[in-house]
Motif scaffolding. Structure first.
Motif, PDB file in Angstrom:
ATOM      1  N   VAL A   1       0.860  -1.188   0.000  1.00 56.48           N
ATOM      2  CA  VAL A   1       0.000   0.000   0.000  1.00 56.48           C
ATOM      3  C   VAL A   1       0.896   1.238   0.000  1.00 56.48           C
ATOM      4  O   VAL A   1       1.754   1.384   0.868  1.00 56.48           O
ATOM      5  CB  VAL A   1      -0.907   0.059   1.248  1.00 56.48           C
TER       6      VAL A   1
ATOM      7  N   GLN B   1      -4.195  -2.905  -8.097  1.00 57.68           N
ATOM      8  CA  GLN B   1      -5.518  -2.792  -7.482  1.00 57.68           C
ATOM      9  C   GLN B   1      -5.754  -1.315  -7.166  1.00 57.68           C
ATOM     10  O   GLN B   1      -5.340  -0.812  -6.125  1.00 57.68           O
ATOM     11  CB  GLN B   1      -5.600  -3.633  -6.208  1.00 57.68           C
TER      12      GLN B   1
ATOM     13  N   SER C   1      -7.409   1.923  -5.933  1.00 61.22           N
ATOM     14  CA  SER C   1      -8.307   2.137  -4.789  1.00 61.22           C
ATOM     15  C   SER C   1      -9.329   3.231  -5.035  1.00 61.22           C
ATOM     16  O   SER C   1     -10.407   3.235  -4.433  1.00 61.22           O
ATOM     17  CB  SER C   1      -7.485   2.500  -3.554  1.00 61.22           C
TER      18      SER C   1
ATOM     19  N   VAL D   1      -1.484  -1.464  -4.215  1.00 56.42           N
ATOM     20  CA  VAL D   1      -2.675  -0.651  -3.975  1.00 56.42           C
ATOM     21  C   VAL D   1      -2.284   0.823  -3.951  1.00 56.42           C
ATOM     22  O   VAL D   1      -1.481   1.258  -3.121  1.00 56.42           O
ATOM     23  CB  VAL D   1      -3.345  -1.027  -2.637  1.00 56.42           C
TER      24      VAL D   1
ATOM     25  N   ARG E   1      -7.194   3.891  -0.088  1.00 54.00           N
ATOM     26  CA  ARG E   1      -6.149   2.876  -0.261  1.00 54.00           C
ATOM     27  C   ARG E   1      -6.184   1.874   0.894  1.00 54.00           C
ATOM     28  O   ARG E   1      -6.003   0.675   0.699  1.00 54.00           O
ATOM     29  CB  ARG E   1      -4.772   3.555  -0.351  1.00 54.00           C
TER      30      ARG E   1
ATOM     31  N   SER F   1      -9.229  -0.506   0.371  1.00 56.63           N
ATOM     32  CA  SER F   1      -8.971  -1.489  -0.689  1.00 56.63           C
ATOM     33  C   SER F   1      -8.004  -2.566  -0.221  1.00 56.63           C
ATOM     34  O   SER F   1      -8.195  -3.756  -0.494  1.00 56.63           O
ATOM     35  CB  SER F   1      -8.403  -0.790  -1.927  1.00 56.63           C
ATOM     36  N   ALA F   2      -6.963  -2.140   0.494  1.00 54.81           N
ATOM     37  CA  ALA F   2      -5.980  -3.104   1.003  1.00 54.81           C
ATOM     38  C   ALA F   2      -6.630  -4.043   2.020  1.00 54.81           C
ATOM     39  O   ALA F   2      -6.387  -5.259   2.006  1.00 54.81           O
ATOM     40  CB  ALA F   2      -4.809  -2.365   1.638  1.00 54.81           C
TER      41      ALA F   2
END
Length: 260
Positions: A91, A216, A218, A193, A112, A115-116
């Motif tokens: 992250v 990924q 966020s 992320v 972030r 999402s993580a």
């Protein structure tokens, strides 16, 4: 050589700042007037500046850049917990704000973090081991990594699953220092992320250091097409323009071999 290139790109980034562009236009017009240069030149520069402000402020340029930076990450592939063992979720810090001597994570950091945590939770739900590496020092007294860590612990992530990289001051250092930690751990399966507009440059830098993370994103930013220019469109357009310059910088440095 790298110092001169850094200086060149710092100057180039100035041209993504609205106040600098307006200031530059005013200075050029003043100089032309002082030297009694053609009035047509002064009017031409003024009209160009006004059109540029409209083009940026009405959201059109922002929409074009938004798609270029973020479209690829709207639907990203996922590593399946059933087949991928011991992944690391990296992250990237999104900044720290200091209000009344109290340091808090920037708004962007929370997307972030969420999402993580969602990724982490999926692995925990399937009884699969997974760790989170937080990368970022920031410019405050408390590092971004530490602030992230405190919040993750409140969300139920144990300290044993949190790795802090608290020395990096920019995305290049995020990638460099994180890669050193991951290589020592022998980790090759990882998620990255960060915000959608920031992902292309981040991926390029992590790949520079031999890593191939699964992106990924966020959060995403965009502009709205409006009849009259507004500060919302201008602000996000210049954020994305600066990111485009950053991508060019990474690509050039990689081609010259000065990014290691």
């Amino acid at each position: 050589m790298k110092f001169l290139l850094d200086l060149l790109f710092r100057v180039l980034q100035l041209f993504t700042e609205p106040y600098f562009l307006v200031f530059l236009a005013v200075v050029i017009i003043a100089l032309l007037r002082r030297k009694n240069k053609s009035k047509k030149w002064r009017i031409g520069i003024l009209i160009t500046t006004v059109l540029m402000i409209i083009f940026i402020g009405n959201g059109f340029l922002g929409k074009l850049i938004s798609g270029y930076l973020q479209k690829s990450y709207l639907h990203t592939p996922e590593m399946k917990a059933a087949t991928v063992q011991n992944p690391i979720i990296v992250v990237l810090g999104g900044g720290v704000v200091d209000i009344d001597h109290t340091e808090k994570l920037h708004t962007m950091s929370y997307s972030r973090m969420v999402s993580a945590y969602q990724l982490y939770h999926e692995y925990q739900k399937n009884n699969q081991p997974c760790k989170i590496l937080i990368s970022g020092k920031g410019r405050g007294h408390t590092s971004e990594a530490e602030l992230f860590s405190e919040n993750f612990k409140k969300m139920g992530v144990p300290d044993s699953d949190i790795i802090k990289e608290d020395q990096s001051m920019n995305t290049y250092q995020n990638a460099k220092f994180s890669s050193e930690i991951l290589k020592k751990m022998g980790i090759s399966n990882l998620y990255l992320v960060t915000s959608g507009f920031h992902m292309t440059r981040s991926l390029a830098l992590f790949q520079t250091f031999g890593l191939k993370p699964v992106p990924q994103a966020s959060d995403f930013i965009n502009t709205e097409i409006t009849v009259f220019p507004n500060s919302y469109n201008a602000a996000f357009t210049f954020v994305m323009l600066k990111e485009v310059v950053g991508i060019w910088q990474v690509q050039l440095y990689n081609s010259l071999g000065v990014n290691k």
